[in-house]
Design a protein around this motif. Structure first.
Motif, short mmCIF file in Angstrom:
data_model
loop_
_atom_site.label_atom_id
_atom_site.label_comp_id
_atom_site.label_asym_id
_atom_site.label_seq_id
_atom_site.Cartn_x
_atom_site.Cartn_y
_atom_site.Cartn_z
N GLN A 68 0.82 -1.21 0.00
CA GLN A 68 0.00 0.00 0.00
C GLN A 68 0.86 1.27 0.00
OE1 GLN A 68 -2.81 -0.44 3.21
NE2 GLN A 68 -3.83 -2.15 2.21
N VAL A 69 1.82 1.28 -0.94
CA VAL A 69 2.67 2.45 -1.15
C VAL A 69 2.58 2.83 -2.62
CG1 VAL A 69 4.24 1.89 0.76
CG2 VAL A 69 4.75 1.05 -1.54
N THR A 70 3.06 4.03 -2.95
CA THR A 70 2.94 4.50 -4.34
C THR A 70 3.92 3.84 -5.28
OG1 THR A 70 4.35 6.39 -3.87
CG2 THR A 70 1.98 6.72 -3.68
N GLY A 71 5.05 3.37 -4.79
CA GLY A 71 6.02 2.73 -5.66
C GLY A 71 7.16 2.11 -4.88
N VAL A 72 7.85 1.17 -5.52
CA VAL A 72 9.00 0.51 -4.91
C VAL A 72 10.11 0.38 -5.94
CG1 VAL A 72 7.61 -0.81 -3.26
CG2 VAL A 72 8.21 -1.84 -5.46
N THR A 73 11.31 0.21 -5.43
CA THR A 73 12.47 -0.12 -6.25
C THR A 73 12.97 -1.46 -5.73
OG1 THR A 73 13.03 2.20 -6.58
CG2 THR A 73 14.79 0.59 -6.93
N GLU A 86 12.84 -1.47 -1.63
CA GLU A 86 13.02 -0.11 -1.14
C GLU A 86 11.78 0.68 -1.51
OE1 GLU A 86 16.74 1.47 -2.53
OE2 GLU A 86 17.90 0.01 -1.39
N ILE A 87 11.27 1.44 -0.57
CA ILE A 87 10.04 2.21 -0.76
C ILE A 87 10.39 3.55 -1.41
CG2 ILE A 87 7.99 3.18 0.37
CD1 ILE A 87 8.30 0.14 0.75
N ASN A 88 9.70 3.88 -2.53
CA ASN A 88 9.91 5.16 -3.19
C ASN A 88 9.14 6.26 -2.46
OD1 ASN A 88 11.11 3.52 -5.09
ND2 ASN A 88 9.63 3.91 -6.69
N PHE A 89 9.73 7.46 -2.44
CA PHE A 89 9.01 8.62 -1.90
C PHE A 89 9.32 9.83 -2.71
CE2 PHE A 89 13.03 8.59 0.35
CZ PHE A 89 13.37 9.92 0.49
#
Length: 89
Positions: A68-73, A86-89
């Motif tokens: 439930q995050v906007t994007g990941v790497t 890794e969670i994108n911000f």
């Protein structure tokens, strides 16, 4: 010059279970102290998907949706066929 997402590390990893078999699946896993690894979800590896090439955008979107995050790497991690999330911000 392209903009790269800024990321923060997480305790999550994506790995492939049963590679090379019809049961092959991407698995989102987190290690919990005293319990061990716990899978959040699985995503079947498509027959046309060369999983050994690593996760693609579909896998990254699936991981982001699960967390439930906007994007990941997804970054190659220690064991073969394992990627750190890794969670994108």
């Amino acid at each position: 010059m392209t903009d790269q997402a800024q990321t923060i590390p997480s305790d999550w990893q994506v790995q492939i279970n049963d590679p090379g078999t019809p049961d092959a699946a991407w698995v989102l896993v987190c290690e919990h102290e005293g319990i061990g690894p716990v899978a959040e979800g699985t995503l079947a590896v498509a027959a046309s998907d060369p999983a050994s090439a690593g996760p693609d955008d579909v896998v990254a979107r699936w991981v982001a949706d699960c967390l439930q995050v906007t994007g990941v790497t997804l970054v190659p991690a220690g064991p073969p066929q394992t990627w750190a999330v890794e969670i994108n911000f």
